[in-house]
Write a protein that holds these residues in place. Structure first.
Motif, PDB file in Angstrom:
ATOM      1  N   PHE A 163       0.835  -1.199   0.000  1.00 43.62           N
ATOM      2  CA  PHE A 163       0.000   0.000   0.000  1.00 43.62           C
ATOM      3  C   PHE A 163       0.871   1.251   0.000  1.00 43.62           C
ATOM      4  CE2 PHE A 163      -2.105   3.488   2.092  1.00 43.62           C
ATOM      5  CZ  PHE A 163      -3.405   3.470   1.620  1.00 43.62           C
ATOM      6  N   LYS A 164       1.871   1.295   0.889  1.00 47.73           N
ATOM      7  CA  LYS A 164       2.719   2.477   1.002  1.00 47.73           C
ATOM      8  C   LYS A 164       3.536   2.704  -0.258  1.00 47.73           C
ATOM      9  CE  LYS A 164       3.181   2.884   6.009  1.00 47.73           C
ATOM     10  NZ  LYS A 164       4.129   2.981   7.145  1.00 47.73           N
ATOM     11  N   GLN A 165       4.005   1.634  -0.861  1.00 50.06           N
ATOM     12  CA  GLN A 165       4.776   1.777  -2.098  1.00 50.06           C
ATOM     13  C   GLN A 165       3.913   2.309  -3.235  1.00 50.06           C
ATOM     14  OE1 GLN A 165       6.250  -2.321  -2.083  1.00 50.06           O
ATOM     15  NE2 GLN A 165       8.352  -1.542  -2.040  1.00 50.06           N
ATOM     16  N   VAL A 166       2.666   1.855  -3.288  1.00 51.83           N
ATOM     17  CA  VAL A 166       1.740   2.361  -4.310  1.00 51.83           C
ATOM     18  C   VAL A 166       1.502   3.850  -4.105  1.00 51.83           C
ATOM     19  CG1 VAL A 166      -0.626   2.287  -5.175  1.00 51.83           C
ATOM     20  CG2 VAL A 166       0.587   0.158  -4.718  1.00 51.83           C
ATOM     21  N   ALA A 167       1.247   4.231  -2.842  1.00 55.10           N
ATOM     22  CA  ALA A 167       1.021   5.646  -2.534  1.00 55.10           C
ATOM     23  C   ALA A 167       2.247   6.480  -2.898  1.00 55.10           C
ATOM     24  CB  ALA A 167       0.693   5.808  -1.056  1.00 55.10           C
ATOM     25  N   ARG A 168       3.431   5.931  -2.674  1.00 52.55           N
ATOM     26  CA  ARG A 168       4.665   6.649  -2.992  1.00 52.55           C
ATOM     27  C   ARG A 168       4.818   6.823  -4.509  1.00 52.55           C
ATOM     28  NH1 ARG A 168       7.818   3.571  -0.432  1.00 52.55           N
ATOM     29  NH2 ARG A 168       7.720   4.750   1.518  1.00 52.55           N
ATOM     30  N   LEU A 169       4.481   5.785  -5.262  1.00 53.86           N
ATOM     31  CA  LEU A 169       4.554   5.886  -6.723  1.00 53.86           C
ATOM     32  C   LEU A 169       3.633   6.975  -7.251  1.00 53.86           C
ATOM     33  CD1 LEU A 169       4.646   2.118  -7.814  1.00 53.86           C
ATOM     34  CD2 LEU A 169       6.430   3.829  -8.222  1.00 53.86           C
ATOM     35  N   LEU A 170       2.417   7.005  -6.750  1.00 50.20           N
ATOM     36  CA  LEU A 170       1.458   8.010  -7.200  1.00 50.20           C
ATOM     37  C   LEU A 170       1.959   9.415  -6.885  1.00 50.20           C
ATOM     38  CD1 LEU A 170      -1.928   6.361  -6.093  1.00 50.20           C
ATOM     39  CD2 LEU A 170      -0.963   6.461  -8.396  1.00 50.20           C
ATOM     40  N   SER A 171       2.532   9.574  -5.686  1.00 53.69           N
ATOM     41  CA  SER A 171       3.007  10.886  -5.257  1.00 53.69           C
ATOM     42  C   SER A 171       4.247  11.317  -6.029  1.00 53.69           C
ATOM     43  CB  SER A 171       3.305  10.869  -3.756  1.00 53.69           C
ATOM     44  OG  SER A 171       3.856  12.104  -3.336  1.00 53.69           O
ATOM     45  N   GLU A 172       5.223  10.429  -6.147  1.00 54.15           N
ATOM     46  CA  GLU A 172       6.484  10.785  -6.791  1.00 54.15           C
ATOM     47  C   GLU A 172       6.317  11.100  -8.274  1.00 54.15           C
ATOM     48  OE1 GLU A 172       9.137   7.581  -6.036  1.00 54.15           O
ATOM     49  OE2 GLU A 172       9.567   8.181  -3.966  1.00 54.15           O
ATOM     50  N   HIS A 173       5.431  10.359  -8.946  1.00 61.72           N
ATOM     51  CA  HIS A 173       5.255  10.562 -10.384  1.00 61.72           C
ATOM     52  C   HIS A 173       4.090  11.498 -10.706  1.00 61.72           C
ATOM     53  CE1 HIS A 173       8.231   7.528 -11.610  1.00 61.72           C
ATOM     54  NE2 HIS A 173       7.843   6.852 -10.534  1.00 61.72           N
ATOM     55  N   ARG A 174       3.420  11.966  -9.664  1.00 65.08           N
ATOM     56  CA  ARG A 174       2.318  12.919  -9.832  1.00 65.08           C
ATOM     57  C   ARG A 174       1.256  12.391 -10.788  1.00 65.08           C
ATOM     58  NH1 ARG A 174       5.437  18.814 -10.039  1.00 65.08           N
ATOM     59  NH2 ARG A 174       6.531  18.567  -8.040  1.00 65.08           N
ATOM     60  N   VAL A 175       0.863  11.160 -10.563  1.00 63.72           N
ATOM     61  CA  VAL A 175      -0.224  10.558 -11.336  1.00 63.72           C
ATOM     62  C   VAL A 175      -1.332  10.166 -10.372  1.00 63.72           C
ATOM     63  CG1 VAL A 175       1.232   9.749 -13.213  1.00 63.72           C
ATOM     64  CG2 VAL A 175       0.885   8.283 -11.221  1.00 63.72           C
ATOM     65  N   SER A 176      -2.543  10.032 -10.904  1.00 62.39           N
ATOM     66  CA  SER A 176      -3.680   9.710 -10.046  1.00 62.39           C
ATOM     67  C   SER A 176      -4.082   8.247 -10.134  1.00 62.39           C
ATOM     68  CB  SER A 176      -4.888  10.581 -10.415  1.00 62.39           C
ATOM     69  OG  SER A 176      -5.253  10.386 -11.771  1.00 62.39           O
ATOM     70  N   GLY A 177      -3.355   7.465 -10.947  1.00 63.29           N
ATOM     71  CA  GLY A 177      -3.670   6.053 -11.074  1.00 63.29           C
ATOM     72  C   GLY A 177      -2.605   5.346 -11.875  1.00 63.29           C
ATOM     73  N   LEU A 178      -2.548   4.028 -11.726  1.00 59.05           N
ATOM     74  CA  LEU A 178      -1.558   3.258 -12.473  1.00 59.05           C
ATOM     75  C   LEU A 178      -2.033   1.822 -12.653  1.00 59.05           C
ATOM     76  CD1 LEU A 178      -0.134   1.573  -9.959  1.00 59.05           C
ATOM     77  CD2 LEU A 178       1.140   3.679  -9.706  1.00 59.05           C
ATOM     78  N   PRO A 179      -1.589   1.178 -13.728  1.00 58.89           N
ATOM     79  CA  PRO A 179      -1.979  -0.214 -13.973  1.00 58.89           C
ATOM     80  C   PRO A 179      -1.151  -1.174 -13.134  1.00 58.89           C
ATOM     81  CG  PRO A 179      -0.646   0.602 -15.783  1.00 58.89           C
ATOM     82  CD  PRO A 179      -0.859   1.766 -14.871  1.00 58.89           C
ATOM     83  N   VAL A 180      -1.764  -2.328 -12.832  1.00 59.23           N
ATOM     84  CA  VAL A 180      -1.084  -3.414 -12.137  1.00 59.23           C
ATOM     85  C   VAL A 180      -0.834  -4.505 -13.176  1.00 59.23           C
ATOM     86  CG1 VAL A 180      -1.184  -5.082 -10.251  1.00 59.23           C
ATOM     87  CG2 VAL A 180      -2.281  -2.835 -10.000  1.00 59.23           C
ATOM     88  N   VAL A 181       0.413  -4.952 -13.293  1.00 58.66           N
ATOM     89  CA  VAL A 181       0.762  -5.939 -14.311  1.00 58.66           C
ATOM     90  C   VAL A 181       1.350  -7.185 -13.664  1.00 58.66           C
ATOM     91  CG1 VAL A 181       1.174  -4.164 -16.054  1.00 58.66           C
ATOM     92  CG2 VAL A 181       3.070  -4.968 -14.637  1.00 58.66           C
ATOM     93  N   ASP A 182       1.255  -8.309 -14.386  1.00 58.10           N
ATOM     94  CA  ASP A 182       1.887  -9.538 -13.922  1.00 58.10           C
ATOM     95  C   ASP A 182       3.295  -9.633 -14.506  1.00 58.10           C
ATOM     96  OD1 ASP A 182       1.590 -10.296 -16.561  1.00 58.10           O
ATOM     97  OD2 ASP A 182      -0.099 -11.657 -16.172  1.00 58.10           O
ATOM     98  N   ASP A 183       3.938 -10.764 -14.332  1.00 56.26           N
ATOM     99  CA  ASP A 183       5.324 -10.923 -14.785  1.00 56.26           C
ATOM    100  C   ASP A 183       5.476 -10.820 -16.298  1.00 56.26           C
ATOM    101  OD1 ASP A 183       6.065 -11.250 -12.168  1.00 56.26           O
ATOM    102  OD2 ASP A 183       6.022 -13.447 -12.238  1.00 56.26           O
ATOM    103  N   ALA A 184       4.401 -11.077 -17.032  1.00 55.16           N
ATOM    104  CA  ALA A 184       4.441 -11.009 -18.495  1.00 55.16           C
ATOM    105  C   ALA A 184       4.023  -9.637 -19.026  1.00 55.16           C
ATOM    106  CB  ALA A 184       3.560 -12.088 -19.094  1.00 55.16           C
ATOM    107  N   ARG A 185       3.877  -8.664 -18.139  1.00 57.31           N
ATOM    108  CA  ARG A 185       3.420  -7.317 -18.482  1.00 57.31           C
ATOM    109  C   ARG A 185       1.975  -7.292 -18.949  1.00 57.31           C
ATOM    110  NH1 ARG A 185       5.223  -4.290 -22.372  1.00 57.31           N
ATOM    111  NH2 ARG A 185       6.191  -5.930 -23.620  1.00 57.31           N
TER     112      ARG A 185
END
Length: 233
Positions: A23-45
């Motif tokens: 959860f914290k890493q996701v929140a950090r990604l959103l904050s650092e990259h200034r985006v409001s959402g991001l996709p979740v991918v598996d090992d095959a993208r």
């Protein structure tokens, strides 16, 4: 430039995350990259879900609510309530994400992507290739870029597409554009071409509205053929 397909407006460098991201890493990604959402991918993208700021906020809100209720037997709850309870206990991206992800393809028209966003009430679409691999992302802001075209650029595009679509010389149609509103003037041979010209203009990316002031040649020949000459017995 014509913005007609998703590949023309999407962002190719996509901030994404994996299933096990905390959860914290996701929140950090959103904050650092200034985006409001991001996709979740598996090992095959392959895209398996999408996380938005709303998902994180719901997690916090539901956590407080469910902790206040104490122990509740989940099987007796509605499906929506069970989903909310699961969100409250979520600790990873896979548990937080919304699934299945609504996606787009690079070759889709911008209008199709906009319709998908509206129907599914989402603000972004991961873009996937034929093998469902993540290749980009498109947001509402990206789709709105088609309306930022300069009037003169839009005028040239409309004139080109209308005259080529009708098979008429460029001098047959006069096109003016003011703040994205297209006005068509001129004189055409056929009545049906007048309506077709407006349809073509309306589908040019960036056209906010179309005012059709085209005229056409009176259809006297057709009327004569339908009525026919009077015969003699």
């Amino acid at each position: 430039m014509r913005y007609r397909r998703v590949k023309d407006v999407m962002t190719q460098e996509v901030v994404r995350t994996g299933r096990e991201t905390s959860f914290k890493q996701v929140a950090r990604l959103l904050s650092e990259h200034r985006v409001s959402g991001l996709p979740v991918v598996d090992d095959a993208r392959n895209v398996v879900g999408v996380i938005s700021e709303t998902d994180l906020l719901e997690h916090q809100a539901q956590r407080e609510e469910w902790h206040g209720r104490g122990h509740v037997r989940l099987p007796r709850l509605t499906r929506a309530a069970r989903t909310a309870a699961a969100k409250a206990r979520a600790g990873t991206a896979e548990q937080l994400m919304t699934r299945p992800a609504v996606t787009a393809t690079p070759e889709q028209y911008v209008t199709e992507a906009a319709r998908a966003m509206r129907e599914h009430r989402v603000e972004r679409l991961p873009v996937v290739d034929d093998e469902d691999h993540l290749v980009g992302i498109v947001t509402r802001g990206d789709l709105l870029r088609v309306f930022l075209r300069a009037d003169e650029e839009l005028r040239r595009d409309v004139l080109d597409q209308v005259t080529r679509g009708l098979g008429v010389p460029r001098y047959a149609v006069d096109v003016t554009v003011d703040a994205g509103v297209v006005t068509l003037r001129g004189h055409l041979e056929r009545r049906e071409d007048v309506a077709l010209a407006a349809q073509i203009a309306a589908h040019v990316d960036g056209a906010v509205a179309v005012t059709n002031r085209l005229t056409h040649r009176p259809d006297t020949v057709r009327a004569h053929r339908v009525g026919g000459p009077s015969g003699h017995m």
